[in-house]
Scaffold this motif. Sequence first.
Motif, PDB file in Angstrom:
ATOM      1  N   ARG A   1      33.911  40.906  57.917  1.00  0.00           N
ATOM      2  CA  ARG A   1      33.815  39.577  58.535  1.00  0.00           C
ATOM      3  C   ARG A   1      34.534  38.519  57.714  1.00  0.00           C
ATOM      4  N   SER A   2      34.925  38.866  56.480  1.00  0.00           N
ATOM      5  CA  SER A   2      35.806  38.013  55.676  1.00  0.00           C
ATOM      6  C   SER A   2      36.739  38.931  54.909  1.00  0.00           C
ATOM      7  N   ASP A   3      37.861  38.384  54.466  1.00  0.00           N
ATOM      8  CA  ASP A   3      38.835  39.214  53.747  1.00  0.00           C
ATOM      9  C   ASP A   3      38.368  39.584  52.358  1.00  0.00           C
ATOM     10  N   GLY A   4      37.605  38.702  51.739  1.00  0.00           N
ATOM     11  CA  GLY A   4      37.177  39.022  50.389  1.00  0.00           C
ATOM     12  C   GLY A   4      36.355  37.926  49.774  1.00  0.00           C
ATOM     13  N   TYR A   5      36.084  38.130  48.497  1.00  0.00           N
ATOM     14  CA  TYR A   5      35.244  37.212  47.739  1.00  0.00           C
ATOM     15  C   TYR A   5      35.758  37.201  46.311  1.00  0.00           C
ATOM     16  N   VAL A   6      35.902  36.006  45.736  1.00  0.00           N
ATOM     17  CA  VAL A   6      36.383  35.855  44.365  1.00  0.00           C
ATOM     18  C   VAL A   6      35.432  34.937  43.611  1.00  0.00           C
ATOM     19  N   GLU A   7      35.108  35.317  42.399  1.00  0.00           N
ATOM     20  CA  GLU A   7      34.268  34.496  41.533  1.00  0.00           C
ATOM     21  C   GLU A   7      34.901  34.523  40.146  1.00  0.00           C
ATOM     22  N   HIS A   8      35.153  33.346  39.572  1.00  0.00           N
ATOM     23  CA  HIS A   8      35.796  33.272  38.254  1.00  0.00           C
ATOM     24  C   HIS A   8      34.930  33.874  37.158  1.00  0.00           C
ATOM     25  N   HIS A   9      33.652  33.673  37.207  1.00  0.00           N
ATOM     26  CA  HIS A   9      32.743  34.284  36.232  1.00  0.00           C
ATOM     27  C   HIS A   9      31.364  34.363  36.857  1.00  0.00           C
ATOM     28  N   ILE A  10      30.785  35.535  36.779  1.00  0.00           N
ATOM     29  CA  ILE A  10      29.467  35.748  37.366  1.00  0.00           C
ATOM     30  C   ILE A  10      28.727  36.778  36.530  1.00  0.00           C
ATOM     31  N   LYS A  11      27.435  36.673  36.498  1.00  0.00           N
ATOM     32  CA  LYS A  11      26.600  37.616  35.755  1.00  0.00           C
ATOM     33  C   LYS A  11      26.305  38.843  36.623  1.00  0.00           C
ATOM     34  N   SER A  12      26.032  39.953  35.965  1.00  0.00           N
ATOM     35  CA  SER A  12      25.832  41.214  36.686  1.00  0.00           C
ATOM     36  C   SER A  12      24.672  41.139  37.679  1.00  0.00           C
TER      37      SER A  12
ATOM     38  N   GLY B   1      34.002  51.094  51.498  1.00  0.00           N
ATOM     39  CA  GLY B   1      35.411  51.481  51.384  1.00  0.00           C
ATOM     40  C   GLY B   1      36.319  50.342  50.977  1.00  0.00           C
ATOM     41  N   GLY B   2      35.748  49.227  50.578  1.00  0.00           N
ATOM     42  CA  GLY B   2      36.551  48.096  50.134  1.00  0.00           C
ATOM     43  C   GLY B   2      36.953  48.226  48.680  1.00  0.00           C
ATOM     44  N   TYR B   3      37.644  47.225  48.187  1.00  0.00           N
ATOM     45  CA  TYR B   3      38.116  47.201  46.805  1.00  0.00           C
ATOM     46  C   TYR B   3      37.265  46.214  46.002  1.00  0.00           C
ATOM     47  N   VAL B   4      36.898  46.597  44.787  1.00  0.00           N
ATOM     48  CA  VAL B   4      36.206  45.700  43.865  1.00  0.00           C
ATOM     49  C   VAL B   4      36.872  45.838  42.508  1.00  0.00           C
ATOM     50  N   SER B   5      37.183  44.702  41.880  1.00  0.00           N
ATOM     51  CA  SER B   5      37.771  44.735  40.547  1.00  0.00           C
ATOM     52  C   SER B   5      36.791  45.381  39.570  1.00  0.00           C
ATOM     53  N   ASP B   6      37.274  45.733  38.395  1.00  0.00           N
ATOM     54  CA  ASP B   6      36.444  46.413  37.404  1.00  0.00           C
ATOM     55  C   ASP B   6      35.512  45.411  36.732  1.00  0.00           C
ATOM     56  N   PHE B   7      34.472  45.049  37.434  1.00  0.00           N
ATOM     57  CA  PHE B   7      33.535  44.043  36.947  1.00  0.00           C
ATOM     58  C   PHE B   7      32.860  44.462  35.648  1.00  0.00           C
ATOM     59  N   LEU B   8      32.597  45.724  35.476  1.00  0.00           N
ATOM     60  CA  LEU B   8      31.856  46.193  34.313  1.00  0.00           C
ATOM     61  C   LEU B   8      32.722  46.391  33.072  1.00  0.00           C
ATOM     62  N   ALA B   9      34.011  46.064  33.140  1.00  0.00           N
ATOM     63  CA  ALA B   9      34.902  46.218  31.988  1.00  0.00           C
ATOM     64  C   ALA B   9      34.396  45.389  30.811  1.00  0.00           C
ATOM     65  N   GLY B  10      34.637  45.889  29.627  1.00  0.00           N
ATOM     66  CA  GLY B  10      34.205  45.171  28.435  1.00  0.00           C
ATOM     67  C   GLY B  10      32.691  45.021  28.428  1.00  0.00           C
ATOM     68  N   GLU B  11      32.232  43.799  28.304  1.00  0.00           N
ATOM     69  CA  GLU B  11      30.799  43.543  28.278  1.00  0.00           C
ATOM     70  C   GLU B  11      30.321  42.916  29.586  1.00  0.00           C
ATOM     71  N   GLY B  12      30.936  43.305  30.692  1.00  0.00           N
ATOM     72  CA  GLY B  12      30.597  42.736  31.988  1.00  0.00           C
ATOM     73  C   GLY B  12      29.143  42.859  32.364  1.00  0.00           C
ATOM     74  N   LEU B  13      28.521  43.991  32.011  1.00  0.00           N
ATOM     75  CA  LEU B  13      27.127  44.182  32.374  1.00  0.00           C
ATOM     76  C   LEU B  13      26.230  43.164  31.683  1.00  0.00           C
ATOM     77  N   LEU B  14      26.508  42.854  30.431  1.00  0.00           N
ATOM     78  CA  LEU B  14      25.648  41.943  29.675  1.00  0.00           C
ATOM     79  C   LEU B  14      26.077  40.486  29.743  1.00  0.00           C
ATOM     80  N   LYS B  15      27.387  40.234  29.716  1.00  0.00           N
ATOM     81  CA  LYS B  15      27.872  38.861  29.621  1.00  0.00           C
ATOM     82  C   LYS B  15      28.532  38.334  30.886  1.00  0.00           C
ATOM     83  N   GLY B  16      28.795  39.218  31.847  1.00  0.00           N
ATOM     84  CA  GLY B  16      29.447  38.801  33.078  1.00  0.00           C
ATOM     85  C   GLY B  16      30.954  38.909  32.979  1.00  0.00           C
ATOM     86  N   ASN B  17      31.608  38.782  34.094  1.00  0.00           N
ATOM     87  CA  ASN B  17      33.058  38.898  34.226  1.00  0.00           C
ATOM     88  C   ASN B  17      33.478  38.244  35.527  1.00  0.00           C
ATOM     89  N   PRO B  18      34.785  38.107  35.734  1.00  0.00           N
ATOM     90  CA  PRO B  18      35.244  37.726  37.065  1.00  0.00           C
ATOM     91  C   PRO B  18      35.052  38.907  38.020  1.00  0.00           C
TER      92      PRO B  18
END
Length: 87
Positions: free
Chosen positions: A17-28, A42-59
């Motif tokens: 219903r939308s093309d996508g969603y972008v967030e500059h920084h968000i917590k897990s 079946g959509g695409y999601v960037s590697d949110f968990l890269a680095g310390e994404g789980l604890l500190k968040g990521n784009p």
Amino acid sequence: MGASRATQPATKAAAGRSDGYVEHHIKSWDCLAGVLLVKEAGGYVSDFLAGEGLLKGNPVIACAPGVKDPAKLTAFFKAVQEADRQK
């Protein structure tokens, strides 16, 4: 208690219903449910968990299954982030 702030827009992307969603920084805890929904649809999601994404968040970038080239969206997003850092 309502849905986390990223779940609703990510759900819309997962359903197409939308093309996508972008967030500059968000917590897990605000986005992992939406990330799972988009991936399972079946959509695409960037590697949110890269680095310390789980604890500190990521784009995060989440694209609907029908989006033709999520790599272009990712490259655009990274360019915007870099421009923001240089300000």
